[in-house]
Design a protein around this motif. Structure first.
Motif, short mmCIF file in Angstrom:
data_model
loop_
_atom_site.label_atom_id
_atom_site.label_comp_id
_atom_site.label_asym_id
_atom_site.label_seq_id
_atom_site.Cartn_x
_atom_site.Cartn_y
_atom_site.Cartn_z
N LEU A 150 0.83 -1.21 0.00
CA LEU A 150 0.00 0.00 0.00
C LEU A 150 0.86 1.26 0.00
O LEU A 150 0.54 2.25 -0.67
CB LEU A 150 -0.93 0.00 1.21
CG LEU A 150 -2.00 -1.10 1.26
CD1 LEU A 150 -2.88 -0.91 2.49
CD2 LEU A 150 -2.86 -1.11 0.01
N GLU A 193 2.10 1.78 -3.38
CA GLU A 193 1.00 2.24 -4.23
C GLU A 193 0.53 3.64 -3.86
O GLU A 193 -0.43 4.16 -4.43
CB GLU A 193 -0.17 1.26 -4.12
CG GLU A 193 0.02 -0.03 -4.90
CD GLU A 193 -0.09 0.19 -6.40
OE1 GLU A 193 -1.18 0.56 -6.88
OE2 GLU A 193 0.93 0.01 -7.10
N VAL A 234 -0.91 4.80 -1.20
CA VAL A 234 -2.14 4.94 -0.43
C VAL A 234 -1.85 5.85 0.76
O VAL A 234 -0.79 5.75 1.39
CB VAL A 234 -2.63 3.55 0.06
CG1 VAL A 234 -3.82 3.69 1.02
CG2 VAL A 234 -3.01 2.68 -1.14
N ASP A 244 -5.11 5.81 5.86
CA ASP A 244 -6.11 4.85 5.39
C ASP A 244 -5.63 3.40 5.51
O ASP A 244 -6.44 2.47 5.36
CB ASP A 244 -6.46 5.13 3.93
CG ASP A 244 -7.15 6.47 3.74
OD1 ASP A 244 -7.83 6.92 4.68
OD2 ASP A 244 -7.01 7.07 2.65
N ASP A 273 -8.39 -2.40 -6.86
CA ASP A 273 -8.72 -2.06 -5.48
C ASP A 273 -7.96 -3.00 -4.56
O ASP A 273 -8.22 -4.21 -4.53
CB ASP A 273 -10.22 -2.21 -5.24
CG ASP A 273 -10.65 -1.74 -3.85
OD1 ASP A 273 -9.77 -1.54 -2.99
OD2 ASP A 273 -11.87 -1.58 -3.63
#
Length: 312
Positions: free
Chosen positions: A216, A219, A221, A225, A292
């Protein structure tokens, strides 16, 4: 006439820390039976072979798959700017004798700080990390062709290699891993949590969680979160997840926000072509990472397959 000083020569904190690290690491008991796979002049290789089973396994797998090492002067920038993550010849700077000489003779050098900085410039690449990238290609399914899909695939592969970096730090332990991290023989020190000392199943769940956090982060993110996402994909282990988030987000933002993105932007086509050729005879289907990341499922199966190879 001034008297000649008989006191010890003073130097910078950087040099003092370097000397302390070298002194500590040279004091590690080396198992000579495990040294047969040691790389000539690669700093602290024998020590790591003696300290860590995952380090030994990585070396064994790399050599079994035809890997080889080439002693050449290589800077950090030349290594990071290389497009080839698929070459089975890994270059390294043979510096071990120079490091040991520096420890014993630094007071004879006009500017010890320049010497230490020079040594550090050419000792920034962990061969353990680079070996594992190559080993991993044989464990992964085929890569997709489109840029977005392929870059997600690369980030997943990187998160798996990062997970092995965590294992190495944990196995080496808190006494030696910080010094080896500063020497760049490994990239991640032992964790401050205690999951490595728990049951193998609990530790594996922790590693899977840390792998997901690393993915994450790669990526991009938002960090705030990530805890909720992790609790969603790996429910029922809040304590493990909390510690895994803290450990996973120790990943350098310079790497996630700059180095990794720039490398992918510059070399993704060449990397995709190389990996496609490597997997040409693979019976596995192309693997698409979910758009996702909350849909992670098969990725944990792949990660467990990797951990089976390295941890048994």
């Amino acid at each position: 006439m001034k008297k000649k000083s008989t006191g010890k020569r003073k130097t910078t904190q950087e040099v003092q820390n370097f000397l302390k690290d070298v002194e500590l690491l040279l004091g590690i008991d080396v198992n000579r039976k495990l040294s047969r796979d040691a790389i000539l002049e690669y700093p602290f290789d024998e020590q790591l072979l003696s300290l860590s089973s995952v380090y030994r396994t990585s070396r064994k797998l790399f050599l079994q798959q035809g890997g080889r090492f080439s002693p050449q002067v290589i800077s950090t920038m030349r290594s990071l700017s290389s497009p080839d993550l698929f070459s089975w010849e890994l270059q390294y700077t043979p510096l071990f004798s120079e490091i040991k000489w520096c420890k014993d003779h630094w007071q004879e050098v006009y500017d010890p700080e320049v010497l230490v900085t020079s040594l550090s410039t050419f000792q920034q690449i962990s061969l353990f990390h680079e070996q594992n990238h190559r080993i991993l290609w044989a464990l992964l399914p085929k890569a997709p062709a489109e840029q977005k899909d392929f870059c997600r695939y690369l980030n997943f592969a990187e998160s798996l290699v990062i997970t092995l970096d965590l294992v190495l730090g944990d196995e080496v332990g808190s006494r030696y891993s910080p010094s080896l991290e500063r020497m760049k023989s490994l990239y991640r020190p032992a964790g401050e949590d205690s999951w490595f000392k728990k049951s193998p199943q609990q530790y594996r769940q922790y590693l899977l969680a840390a792998m997901y956090v690393s993915y994450l982060a790669l990526e991009l993110v938002h960090h705030e979160d990530i805890p909720k996402a992790l609790d969603y994909v790996l429910p029922g282990q809040k304590k493990i997840n909390k510690d895994a988030v803290q450990r996973g987000l120790e990943l350098s933002e310079l790497f996630t926000l700059n180095t990794n993105l720039q490398w992918q932007k510059r070399y993704w086509r060449q990397a995709q072509k190389s990996l496609s050729a490597y997997h040409k005879t693979s019976p596995e289907d192309v693997h698409y990472l979910p758009e996702d990341p909350l849909d992670f499922e098969e990725e944990f199966i792949i990660a467990n397959r990797m951990l089976d190879q390295f941890l048994g």
